[in-house]
Design a protein around this motif. Structure first.
Motif, mmCIF file in Angstrom:
data_model
loop_
_atom_site.group_PDB
_atom_site.id
_atom_site.type_symbol
_atom_site.label_atom_id
_atom_site.label_comp_id
_atom_site.label_asym_id
_atom_site.label_seq_id
_atom_site.Cartn_x
_atom_site.Cartn_y
_atom_site.Cartn_z
ATOM 1 N N ASN A 91 2.112 3.540 2.236
ATOM 2 C CA ASN A 91 3.506 3.468 3.255
ATOM 3 C C ASN A 91 3.253 2.251 4.176
ATOM 4 O O ASN A 91 3.860 2.134 4.866
ATOM 5 N N PHE A 92 2.837 1.295 3.774
ATOM 6 C CA PHE A 92 2.866 -0.192 4.698
ATOM 7 C C PHE A 92 2.192 -0.731 3.483
ATOM 8 O O PHE A 92 2.621 -1.273 2.524
ATOM 9 N N CYS A 93 3.096 -2.415 4.647
ATOM 10 C CA CYS A 93 3.051 -3.469 3.526
ATOM 11 C C CYS A 93 2.430 -4.847 4.476
ATOM 12 O O CYS A 93 2.689 -4.507 5.560
ATOM 13 N N GLN A 94 0.992 -5.581 3.787
ATOM 14 C CA GLN A 94 0.676 -6.272 4.835
ATOM 15 C C GLN A 94 1.587 -7.541 4.158
ATOM 16 O O GLN A 94 1.416 -7.817 3.233
ATOM 17 N N HIS B 170 0.733 -0.982 -0.112
ATOM 18 C CA HIS B 170 0.074 0.103 -0.190
ATOM 19 C C HIS B 170 0.752 1.622 0.229
ATOM 20 O O HIS B 170 1.761 1.130 -0.313
ATOM 21 N N CYS C 147 2.004 -6.111 9.512
ATOM 22 C CA CYS C 147 1.974 -4.881 9.231
ATOM 23 C C CYS C 147 3.519 -4.891 8.737
ATOM 24 O O CYS C 147 3.492 -4.325 10.190
ATOM 25 N N ILE C 148 3.893 -3.985 8.120
ATOM 26 C CA ILE C 148 4.905 -2.963 7.986
ATOM 27 C C ILE C 148 5.315 -1.775 7.332
ATOM 28 O O ILE C 148 4.271 -1.846 6.597
ATOM 29 N N ASP C 149 5.402 -1.042 8.126
ATOM 30 C CA ASP C 149 5.755 0.497 8.235
ATOM 31 C C ASP C 149 6.797 0.748 7.105
ATOM 32 O O ASP C 149 7.686 0.480 7.838
ATOM 33 N N ILE C 150 6.178 1.188 5.914
ATOM 34 C CA ILE C 150 7.431 1.434 5.206
ATOM 35 C C ILE C 150 7.525 2.920 4.604
ATOM 36 O O ILE C 150 6.470 3.432 3.599
ATOM 37 N N THR C 151 7.959 3.408 5.552
ATOM 38 C CA THR C 151 7.547 5.402 5.183
ATOM 39 C C THR C 151 9.156 5.847 4.659
ATOM 40 O O THR C 151 9.267 6.381 4.615
ATOM 41 N N ARG C 152 10.000 4.963 4.468
ATOM 42 C CA ARG C 152 11.091 5.473 4.142
ATOM 43 C C ARG C 152 11.479 4.391 3.157
ATOM 44 O O ARG C 152 11.352 3.305 3.274
#
Length: 91
Positions: free
Chosen positions: A50-53, A48, A63-68
């Motif tokens: 800014n995150f990955c399920q 998604h 759920c992994i936060d991917i803000t960078r």
């Protein structure tokens, strides 16, 4: 639809990683990676903005936060630290 450049880059690098480690995968709509065979079979990564399920055989695990900009190595270490995979395949 491409969500963001860092996500697109991560998906592209994950495809290469899975190919190198004998895990076949398919990418759906540039947003979902499904690993079909190999040691990571059943792993589903839904990206998604800014995150990955992370799902195993369709069940949500994390759920992994991917803000960078996240590398494949970092993502695999996160999955291993949460016992989603036993250890990252070497490729």
């Amino acid at each position: 639809m491409i969500l963001s450049l860092p996500i697109y880059r991560l998906i592209k690098n994950l495809r290469s990683y899975f190919n190198r480690t004998s895990n076949t995968c398919e990418v759906i709509d540039d947003e979902i990676i499904i690993v079909n065979s190999g040691s990571l079979r059943g792993l589903i990564l839904e990206f998604h903005y800014n995150f990955c399920q992370v799902k195993i055989r369709g069940r949500l695990n994390l759920c992994i936060d991917i803000t960078r900009d996240v590398s494949v190595d970092v993502l695999m270490r996160i999955l291993a630290s949460h016992n989603i995979i036993s250890s990252p395949p070497v490729g």
